[in-house]
Design a protein around this motif. Structure first.
Motif, mmCIF file in Angstrom:
data_model
loop_
_atom_site.group_PDB
_atom_site.id
_atom_site.type_symbol
_atom_site.label_atom_id
_atom_site.label_comp_id
_atom_site.label_asym_id
_atom_site.label_seq_id
_atom_site.Cartn_x
_atom_site.Cartn_y
_atom_site.Cartn_z
ATOM 1 N N THR A 1 0.828 -1.195 0.000
ATOM 2 C CA THR A 1 0.000 0.000 0.000
ATOM 3 C C THR A 1 0.869 1.253 0.000
ATOM 4 O O THR A 1 1.990 1.242 0.518
ATOM 5 C CB THR A 1 -0.929 0.024 1.228
ATOM 6 O OG1 THR A 1 -1.700 1.220 1.219
ATOM 7 C CG2 THR A 1 -0.136 -0.036 2.535
ATOM 8 N N LYS B 1 -0.009 3.800 1.600
ATOM 9 C CA LYS B 1 -0.293 4.459 2.875
ATOM 10 C C LYS B 1 0.886 4.283 3.822
ATOM 11 O O LYS B 1 1.580 3.276 3.791
ATOM 12 C CB LYS B 1 -1.566 3.889 3.509
ATOM 13 C CG LYS B 1 -2.821 4.153 2.678
ATOM 14 C CD LYS B 1 -4.062 3.636 3.378
ATOM 15 C CE LYS B 1 -5.300 3.856 2.495
ATOM 16 N NZ LYS B 1 -5.559 5.286 2.266
ATOM 17 N N THR C 1 -13.817 -0.820 5.978
ATOM 18 C CA THR C 1 -12.948 -0.087 5.042
ATOM 19 C C THR C 1 -11.497 -0.089 5.514
ATOM 20 O O THR C 1 -10.576 -0.108 4.693
ATOM 21 C CB THR C 1 -13.434 1.358 4.849
ATOM 22 O OG1 THR C 1 -13.369 2.060 6.099
ATOM 23 C CG2 THR C 1 -14.859 1.395 4.311
ATOM 24 N N ASP D 1 -8.228 -1.503 3.567
ATOM 25 C CA ASP D 1 -7.011 -0.686 3.425
ATOM 26 C C ASP D 1 -5.773 -1.439 3.912
ATOM 27 O O ASP D 1 -4.655 -1.156 3.475
ATOM 28 C CB ASP D 1 -7.148 0.619 4.217
ATOM 29 C CG ASP D 1 -8.093 1.619 3.548
ATOM 30 O OD1 ASP D 1 -8.385 1.423 2.348
ATOM 31 O OD2 ASP D 1 -8.543 2.552 4.222
#
Length: 491
Positions: free
Chosen positions: A204, A206, A346, A350
């Motif tokens: 990811t 993130k 969610t 993620d």
């Protein structure tokens, strides 16, 4: 790739389980390491890590022809460091080759037999070794200095073991020093291959934070970094962060700072009190929570603690997920945990690449608190089973039965499992090095009994097992492996 011809010293790209292709070198295995049966494989040392593993031939590619391709598809600081290590290795090897070539004429002119006669220049390592048997037996170091190219030749490996009682000092510590992944182990290459959902994981984008670098957390962070995630770490004992900083992690000074710097922050600590202190204490997580920030609680705690943490995180606009993990320190190191998640769906989505990096599978169980309940039930069964195994082993002993035979019979029946075999071997060998702390399984049993009490459901087996673990703790077994519950029966 099945017709790939490799020799000792060849550079390759090796695919190990769910990890991306990694640069390595084909090396000779330790003499006491059994080669896996079945498909053809080679023993590979991976650059940039301490991993050595048997890799099946279809999971190998030659280094140079595939270099550009691999660099394009793989990212991450540790991967780049591994590639840099290969290039440095090649540079040094080229320098040694040139130096060896320049000195070859002089070496030839000085080469002679022990009786003073000029000896023939041997054309193979085998011939060289046959001529120098006496030198090897009595002057190993001198022999190696004269013949530096011999060591990596496969014939030399066989010769050395047949001509000497022990391997030479430069090879002797290998099986103790190296981190070797064996085919026979529960986390074998074969098992990792069969359970991997994705052969290669795209990390990811993130920013990931991680709080708590204990037995489980350390393995989790290592695998997140290995898969290319950007990770910021914090630990109450700051020195534990050093190794991960060297591997490419960033350092957070406080839990609040980590949460402020990151999009998703995980925590993995020992018990409910530690989990609450981390969030609610001075410079705690709550001070760094802002709208949209994600917090994932991986500690094994009770549903009430989860409810409290979820409430305070979401009250600040944060998003909350619980994700306790089922497994041991070894499974954590190998990226083979089972993740039980509940809460914000969610956030679960993620965390997809993170969960793939650290585990073999994950489950989403609905609303926050469900994962805590499921985790405690699993721990209750595991802890009770371990106490029963220990009880059976001691009863076998006091009735004059062979404990080893008892284990052999169990492992041939329906109860056979890696867990059973490993824990019984711990007991028979008196090796209680912690893979899962005894104090933690007792904590889990206590919390599971409390869950039963909350719904007026009897848990008599767990209650009995809990008393045995409490007895083991009173015998100073808290920081040993859970299999040390055995000692509660022999005192």
């Amino acid at each position: 790739m099945a017709n790939l011809h490799l020799r000792i010293g060849d550079l390759v790209w090796g695919k190990l389980g769910r990890y991306p292709p990694w640069p390595g070198k084909v090396v000779s295995p330790p003499k006491d390491l059994k080669k896996p049966s079945g498909k053809k494989c080679f023993f590979v040392k991976f650059f940039g890590t301490e991993d050595h593993a048997w890799i099946k031939v279809e999971q190998l590619k030659p280094y140079h022809p595939h270099k550009e391709e691999m660099i394009k598809i793989n990212k991450g600081k540790r991967f780049q460091q591994a590639v840099d290590a290969v290039e440095e290795f090649l540079k040094k090897a080229k320098g040694k080759e040139q130096a060896s070539h320049n000195g070859s004429s002089e070496d030839k002119s000085k080469s002679s037999t022990a009786d003073g006669k000029k000896r023939k220049n041997p054309t193979t390592v085998k011939a060289l070794l046959e001529e120098d048997k006496k030198d090897l037996a009595s002057h190993k170091q001198t022999f190696f200095e004269k013949n530096k190219k011999v060591k990596d030749d496969p014939y030399f490996q066989h010769f050395l073991l047949s001509q000497t009682e022990k391997p030479c000092s430069s090879l002797e510590p290998i099986s103790k020093r190296l981190k070797i992944i064996e085919e026979a182990a529960s986390t074998s290459i074969q098992a990792a291959d069969s359970t991997a959902v994705n052969g290669s994981i795209t990390p990811t984008d993130k920013r990931i934070g991680f709080l708590g670098l204990g037995h489980m957390g350390s393995g989790i962070v290592s695998n997140l970094l290995k898969m290319g995630h950007v990770v910021t770490v914090w630990n109450r004992t700051a020195e534990k962060c050093d190794l991960f900083i060297q591997e490419g992690a960033r350092l957070g000074r406080t839990p609040a700072e980590v949460v402020s710097m990151c999009d998703i922050t995980f925590s993995c600590v020992s018990d409910p009190r530690a989990a609450k202190d981390l969030v609610l204490g001075p410079s705690g997580v709550l001070q760094g929570i802002r709208p949209g920030k994600c917090y994932v609680e991986m500690s094994t705690v009770d549903p009430e603690t989860i409810a409290e943490l979820s409430q305070v995180i979401t009250s600040r606009g944060g998003r909350f997920l619980e994700a306790p993990v089922s497994g041991s320190q070894q499974l954590s190191n190998d990226g083979m945990l089972v993740i039980l998640a509940a809460g914000d769906r969610t956030v679960y989505e993620d965390c997809s690449s993170c969960f793939q990096a650290i585990g073999k599978t994950s489950f989403f169980l609905g609303e926050a608190g469900n994962a805590a309940k499921m985790m405690l039930i699993l721990s209750m069964v595991q802890g009770s089973f371990m106490a029963t195994i220990a009880e059976g082993l001691t009863l076998a002993q006091v009735t004059g039965q062979s404990q080893q035979t008892f284990l052999d019979i169990l492992c041939q029946g329906q109860m056979a499992s890696t867990f059973l075999d490993q824990k019984c071997q711990n007991i028979l060998q008196g090796n209680f090095r912690p893979d899962y702390y005894l104090k933690h399984i007792q904590k889990d049993l206590r919390l599971a009994i409390s869950v039963g009490d909350s719904v007026n459901h009897p848990t008599p087996m767990a209650a009995a097992a809990n008393e045995v673990y409490k007895r083991a703790k009173a015998l100073d077994q808290s920081d040993n492996d859970m299999s040390a519950v055995y000692r509660a029966y022999i005192h």
